[in-house]
Structure formats: C-alpha cells, structure tokens
Scaffold this motif. Structure first.
Motif, PDB file in Angstrom:
ATOM      1  N   ASN A   1       0.528  -0.914  -0.016  1.00 25.86           N
ATOM      2  CA  ASN A   1       0.177   0.299  -0.075  1.00 25.86           C
ATOM      3  C   ASN A   1       0.991   1.522  -0.403  1.00 25.86           C
ATOM      4  OD1 ASN A   1      -2.376  -1.814   0.093  1.00 25.86           O
ATOM      5  ND2 ASN A   1      -2.415  -1.295   1.637  1.00 25.86           N
ATOM      6  N   ALA A   2       2.026   1.133   0.577  1.00 23.92           N
ATOM      7  CA  ALA A   2       2.740   2.535   0.621  1.00 23.92           C
ATOM      8  C   ALA A   2       3.607   2.715  -0.469  1.00 23.92           C
ATOM      9  CB  ALA A   2       3.958   2.740   1.988  1.00 23.92           C
ATOM     10  N   TRP A   3       4.156   1.336  -1.374  1.00 17.26           N
ATOM     11  CA  TRP A   3       4.988   1.504  -2.874  1.00 17.26           C
ATOM     12  C   TRP A   3       3.284   2.182  -3.858  1.00 17.26           C
ATOM     13  CZ3 TRP A   3       9.073   3.071  -4.225  1.00 17.26           C
ATOM     14  CH2 TRP A   3       9.518   2.674  -3.035  1.00 17.26           C
ATOM     15  N   LYS A   4       1.979   1.941  -3.738  1.00 14.75           N
ATOM     16  CA  LYS A   4       0.913   1.818  -4.093  1.00 14.75           C
ATOM     17  C   LYS A   4       0.081   3.937  -4.325  1.00 14.75           C
ATOM     18  CE  LYS A   4      -2.793   0.158  -4.690  1.00 14.75           C
ATOM     19  NZ  LYS A   4      -4.805  -0.639  -4.019  1.00 14.75           N
ATOM     20  N   ASN A   5       1.270   4.553  -3.012  1.00 18.02           N
ATOM     21  CA  ASN A   5       1.340   5.473  -3.239  1.00 18.02           C
ATOM     22  C   ASN A   5       2.318   6.124  -4.778  1.00 18.02           C
ATOM     23  OD1 ASN A   5      -1.068   6.066  -1.962  1.00 18.02           O
ATOM     24  ND2 ASN A   5       0.133   5.537  -0.160  1.00 18.02           N
ATOM     25  N   VAL A   6       3.266   6.028  -4.427  1.00 21.04           N
ATOM     26  CA  VAL A   6       4.044   6.372  -5.290  1.00 21.04           C
ATOM     27  C   VAL A   6       3.390   6.008  -7.358  1.00 21.04           C
ATOM     28  CG1 VAL A   6       6.504   5.177  -6.487  1.00 21.04           C
ATOM     29  CG2 VAL A   6       5.916   4.825  -4.056  1.00 21.04           C
ATOM     30  N   ARG A   7       3.000   5.153  -7.548  1.00 18.74           N
ATOM     31  CA  ARG A   7       2.658   5.133  -8.407  1.00 18.74           C
ATOM     32  C   ARG A   7       1.354   6.420  -8.970  1.00 18.74           C
ATOM     33  NH1 ARG A   7      -1.369   0.520  -9.308  1.00 18.74           N
ATOM     34  NH2 ARG A   7      -2.592   1.500  -7.405  1.00 18.74           N
ATOM     35  N   THR A   8       1.237   6.810  -7.816  1.00 19.78           N
ATOM     36  CA  THR A   8       0.105   8.036  -8.556  1.00 19.78           C
ATOM     37  C   THR A   8       0.925   9.260  -8.523  1.00 19.78           C
ATOM     38  OG1 THR A   8      -1.365   7.787  -6.579  1.00 19.78           O
ATOM     39  CG2 THR A   8      -1.444   9.953  -7.107  1.00 19.78           C
ATOM     40  N   CYS A   9       2.541   9.312  -7.903  1.00 18.71           N
ATOM     41  CA  CYS A   9       3.528   9.998  -8.303  1.00 18.71           C
ATOM     42  C   CYS A   9       3.845  10.190  -9.425  1.00 18.71           C
ATOM     43  CB  CYS A   9       4.314   9.989  -7.002  1.00 18.71           C
ATOM     44  SG  CYS A   9       3.895  10.297  -5.526  1.00 18.71           S
ATOM     45  N   VAL A  10       4.211   8.951 -10.014  1.00 19.34           N
ATOM     46  CA  VAL A  10       4.301   8.421 -11.408  1.00 19.34           C
ATOM     47  C   VAL A  10       3.971   9.072 -11.996  1.00 19.34           C
ATOM     48  CG1 VAL A  10       5.274   6.796 -12.912  1.00 19.34           C
ATOM     49  CG2 VAL A  10       6.302   6.813 -10.538  1.00 19.34           C
TER      50      VAL A  10
END
Length: 136
Positions: free
Chosen positions: A81-90
């Motif tokens: 879930n923490a890394w899914k937020n990075v997808r939003t940044c990308v």
C-alpha cells in the motif's frame, strides 16, 4: 487472505466484479448530473477504438493486480500500500511531461499555481513517510 484460505486470484476477481457492479449501480443514476448520458457510453462502446481501450485497460488492471498479489506475498500488504502511492506520483509526473511535450491541452496536466505546489508538497511528504517506514 491467508486466514480465510481464499486463493489470491479468486479474491482479486471478486474485488473486480464487486467494483464493476458497485460502480454501475452508482454510475447510471448519477451520470446525467455529471453531464454524461449512459446511452452515449453505450454508443461509444460500439466504436472499435473504445473496445480496444477498454480491453487494454482490463489487461493492464489484471497485470497490476497479479503483481500486487505477488508483492504482498513477498513483503506485506502495508508495504504494498505504501508503494501503491508512488504510482500516483509517477502518473502525475507523466501527465505533466505529456502536457508540455505534446502541446495538446487535452492531454496531460498543466502545472497550475498554487494547486500543483500543494500536490508536489504532499507527494514529498508521502515519499518521506515511505522512506521512514522503510528505515523503521
């Protein structure tokens, strides 16, 4: 997932089916208030390009779901879930790049002041939290 003994792929499929049913139940009555008619969407789906985009989106979401299941098996759901937020940044960064690289105002996202600064600051805070979680 492990406690219930449910296979991950079945759980992912059930989540997708539930999302589709839930989305349609809410979309059809609300769409006219958003300026969109469900009949227009039905006509668009008869277009070959729209069918291709819909199938492509389905494949992309399926592949992403499979990788999410695999990453949860290797790490934990909290890490995923923490890394899914990075997808939003990308995605946001890609939208900015597309807007300025293509020059078509209908594609991508324009840098807007002050809204884009708020988004950037929130992404920096989020990435700092992910970094601290990884260190901790």
């Amino acid at each position: 997932m492990q406690e219930g003994g449910v296979p991950p792929a079945l759980l992912m499929g059930m989540e997708g089916l539930y999302g589709l049913i839930f989305g349609l139940v809410f979309y059809i009555p609300i769409a006219p208030f958003l300026g969109e008619q469900p009949s227009d969407v039905a006509n668009d789906l008869k277009n070959g390009k729209m069918i291709g985009l819909s199938l492509g989106w389905t494949v992309l979401v399926t592949i992403t779901g499979i990788f999410n299941i695999a990453s949860t098996g290797v790490t934990s759901s909290m890490t995923r879930n923490a890394w899914k937020n990075v997808r939003t940044c990308v995605i946001w960064a890609a939208a900015l790049i597309i807007f300025y690289a293509v020059g078509n105002p209908e594609l991508g996202e324009e840098w807007m002041i002050p809204e884009s600064f708020y988004i950037l600051i929130s992404f920096i805070v989020m990435l700092a939290e992910i970094y601290m979680y990884g260190k901790g």
